[in-house]
Design an enzyme around this catalytic site. Structure first.
Site, PDB file in Angstrom:
ATOM      1  N   ASP A  15       0.924  -1.144   0.125  1.00  0.00           N
ATOM      2  CA  ASP A  15       0.140   0.184   0.128  1.00  0.00           C
ATOM      3  C   ASP A  15       0.918   1.297   0.043  1.00  0.00           C
ATOM      4  OD1 ASP A  15      -1.717   2.144   0.660  1.00  0.00           O
ATOM      5  OD2 ASP A  15      -2.637   1.305   2.477  1.00  0.00           O
ATOM      6  N   ASN A  29      -7.102  11.898 -11.275  1.00  0.00           N
ATOM      7  CA  ASN A  29      -7.898  12.149 -12.458  1.00  0.00           C
ATOM      8  C   ASN A  29      -7.963  13.651 -12.877  1.00  0.00           C
ATOM      9  OD1 ASN A  29     -10.028  13.502 -11.020  1.00  0.00           O
ATOM     10  ND2 ASN A  29     -10.574  11.366 -10.432  1.00  0.00           N
ATOM     11  N   GLY A  37      -9.684   3.541  -6.336  1.00  0.00           N
ATOM     12  CA  GLY A  37      -8.393   2.760  -6.291  1.00  0.00           C
ATOM     13  C   GLY A  37      -7.640   3.712  -5.404  1.00  0.00           C
ATOM     14  N   VAL A  38      -6.348   3.573  -5.710  1.00  0.00           N
ATOM     15  CA  VAL A  38      -5.085   4.549  -5.260  1.00  0.00           C
ATOM     16  C   VAL A  38      -5.472   6.005  -4.718  1.00  0.00           C
ATOM     17  CG1 VAL A  38      -3.575   5.085  -6.900  1.00  0.00           C
ATOM     18  CG2 VAL A  38      -2.771   4.533  -4.999  1.00  0.00           C
ATOM     19  N   ASP A  39      -6.222   6.565  -5.347  1.00  0.00           N
ATOM     20  CA  ASP A  39      -6.687   7.884  -4.968  1.00  0.00           C
ATOM     21  C   ASP A  39      -7.318   7.802  -3.784  1.00  0.00           C
ATOM     22  OD1 ASP A  39      -7.054  10.721  -5.544  1.00  0.00           O
ATOM     23  OD2 ASP A  39      -8.157  10.439  -7.524  1.00  0.00           O
ATOM     24  N   SER A 122      -2.635   4.237 -14.124  1.00  0.00           N
ATOM     25  CA  SER A 122      -3.719   4.114 -15.208  1.00  0.00           C
ATOM     26  C   SER A 122      -3.870   2.580 -15.409  1.00  0.00           C
ATOM     27  CB  SER A 122      -2.927   4.449 -16.833  1.00  0.00           C
ATOM     28  OG  SER A 122      -2.955   5.948 -16.830  1.00  0.00           O
ATOM     29  N   THR A 123      -3.295   1.566 -14.386  1.00  0.00           N
ATOM     30  CA  THR A 123      -3.625   0.059 -14.858  1.00  0.00           C
ATOM     31  C   THR A 123      -4.713  -0.240 -13.963  1.00  0.00           C
ATOM     32  OG1 THR A 123      -2.154  -0.737 -12.689  1.00  0.00           O
ATOM     33  CG2 THR A 123      -1.113  -0.256 -14.914  1.00  0.00           C
ATOM     34  N   GLY A 124      -5.438   0.518 -13.326  1.00  0.00           N
ATOM     35  CA  GLY A 124      -6.819  -0.034 -12.645  1.00  0.00           C
ATOM     36  C   GLY A 124      -7.838   0.559 -13.343  1.00  0.00           C
ATOM     37  N   TYR A 126      -8.431   2.699 -15.352  1.00  0.00           N
ATOM     38  CA  TYR A 126      -8.215   3.476 -16.549  1.00  0.00           C
ATOM     39  C   TYR A 126      -7.643   2.498 -17.660  1.00  0.00           C
ATOM     40  CZ  TYR A 126      -8.814   8.160 -15.164  1.00  0.00           C
ATOM     41  OH  TYR A 126      -9.221   9.725 -14.722  1.00  0.00           O
TER      42      TYR A 126
HETATM   43  P1  ADP Z   1      -6.234   4.290 -12.625  1.00  0.00           P
HETATM   44  O1  ADP Z   1      -7.592   5.297 -12.608  1.00  0.00           O
HETATM   45  O2  ADP Z   1      -4.881   5.415 -12.878  1.00  0.00           O
HETATM   46  O3  ADP Z   1      -6.001   3.177 -13.515  1.00  0.00           O
HETATM   47  P2  ADP Z   1      -6.420   3.080  -9.904  1.00  0.00           P
HETATM   48  O4  ADP Z   1      -5.981   3.539  -8.640  1.00  0.00           O
HETATM   49  O5  ADP Z   1      -7.561   2.608 -10.231  1.00  0.00           O
HETATM   50  O6  ADP Z   1      -5.825   4.293 -10.798  1.00  0.00           O
HETATM   51  O7  ADP Z   1      -5.229   2.070 -10.186  1.00  0.00           O
HETATM   52  C1  ADP Z   1      -3.846   2.230 -10.465  1.00  0.00           C
HETATM   53  C2  ADP Z   1      -3.310   1.048  -9.668  1.00  0.00           C
HETATM   54  O8  ADP Z   1      -3.070   1.428  -8.287  1.00  0.00           O
HETATM   55  C3  ADP Z   1      -3.764  -0.301  -9.969  1.00  0.00           C
HETATM   56  O9  ADP Z   1      -2.760  -1.140 -10.219  1.00  0.00           O
HETATM   57  C4  ADP Z   1      -4.285  -0.675  -8.457  1.00  0.00           C
HETATM   58  O10 ADP Z   1      -4.307  -2.019  -8.307  1.00  0.00           O
HETATM   59  C5  ADP Z   1      -3.325   0.126  -7.635  1.00  0.00           C
HETATM   60  N1  ADP Z   1      -3.661   0.520  -6.190  1.00  0.00           N
HETATM   61  C6  ADP Z   1      -4.863   0.577  -5.688  1.00  0.00           C
HETATM   62  N2  ADP Z   1      -4.856   0.812  -4.229  1.00  0.00           N
HETATM   63  C7  ADP Z   1      -3.356   1.229  -4.357  1.00  0.00           C
HETATM   64  C8  ADP Z   1      -2.779   1.640  -3.008  1.00  0.00           C
HETATM   65  N3  ADP Z   1      -3.320   1.757  -1.693  1.00  0.00           N
HETATM   66  N4  ADP Z   1      -1.288   1.497  -3.078  1.00  0.00           N
HETATM   67  C9  ADP Z   1      -0.802   1.288  -4.126  1.00  0.00           C
HETATM   68  N5  ADP Z   1      -1.322   0.799  -5.383  1.00  0.00           N
HETATM   69  C10 ADP Z   1      -2.720   0.851  -5.388  1.00  0.00           C
END
Ligand code: ADP
Length: 177
Positions: A15, A29, A37-39, A122-124, A126
């Site tokens: 994390d 975004n 997600g990470v945001d 971008s790998t989630g 997006y």
């Molecule tokens: P995007 O919209 O840019 O694709 P996401 O947040 O949906 O962003 O995903 C981007 C990546 O971050 C994905 O590979 C997801 O698995 C990962 N992710 C989600 N939560 C966390 C976290 N707490 N720490 C690190 N990576 C994360």
């Protein structure tokens, strides 16, 4: 750990909000007003001061990055980078993703932040293919190190096992022999 010029490159599974580095990068975004997600994880862990600063900034074009403090997280700052939504691979996605990484490092250097952690932008939600995204991410970071020679540590923090395995294979390959 991989040593590239004088920069240490790490891959970490976990994390990103927990990382004790100068700055963590958010996969934000265009609105900078938070998301899933990470945001979402970063805004939850950092607390409301991050959103207040993001509102004042007022948004960010795709491929660029903006900076706020990190609130309650152990890092000092958050760089909010906006990666592309993956469409068909022929809509400038590669250079936009490259720029998101490269511009994040430029901003880190501007603020004299020497240790940086990145998620797989971008790998989630997006939808960017993970292998291709990891190629772009590692290339952008190594290009920056080649040109700018400032950052001491880059941590690629991968939330999922498959992304971790992908980064490991790419970096093992780049660094073998
Ligand atoms: P995007 O919209 O840019 O694709 P996401 O947040 O949906 O962003 O995903 C981007 C990546 O971050 C994905 O590979 C997801 O698995 C990962 N992710 C989600 N939560 C966390 C976290 N707490 N720490 C690190 N990576 C994360």
């Amino acid at each position: 750990m991989y040593l590239y010029n004088k920069t240490k490159i790490y891959i970490v599974q976990g994390d990103i909000t927990k990382m004790e580095v100068d700055v963590i990068v958010n996969a934000a975004n265009n609105t900078l007003l938070g998301g899933g997600g990470v945001d979402g994880a970063i805004h939850r862990a950092g607390g409301p001061t991050i959103l207040e600063q993001c509102k004042k900034i007022g948004g960010c074009p795709t491929g660029e990055a903006r900076i706020t403090t990190a609130g309650n997280m152990p890092s000092k700052y958050v760089i909010h980078a906006v990666g592309p939504i993956y469409k068909d691979g022929r809509s400038n996605e590669e250079s936009l993703l490259y720029n998101a990484y490269y511009n994040s490092l430029k901003l880190a250097k501007e603020y004299e932040l020497k240790t940086v952690a990145f998620p797989a932008i971008s790998t989630g939600a997006y939808g960017y293919p993970k292998n291709e995204a990891a190629d772009v991410a590692t290339k952008a970071v190594m290009d920056f190190i080649d040109k700018e020679n400032f950052i001491e540590e880059v941590h690629f923090v991968l939330f999922s096992q498959d992304n971790f395995d992908i980064y490991k294979e790419i970096l093992d390959n780049k660094f073998k022999g």
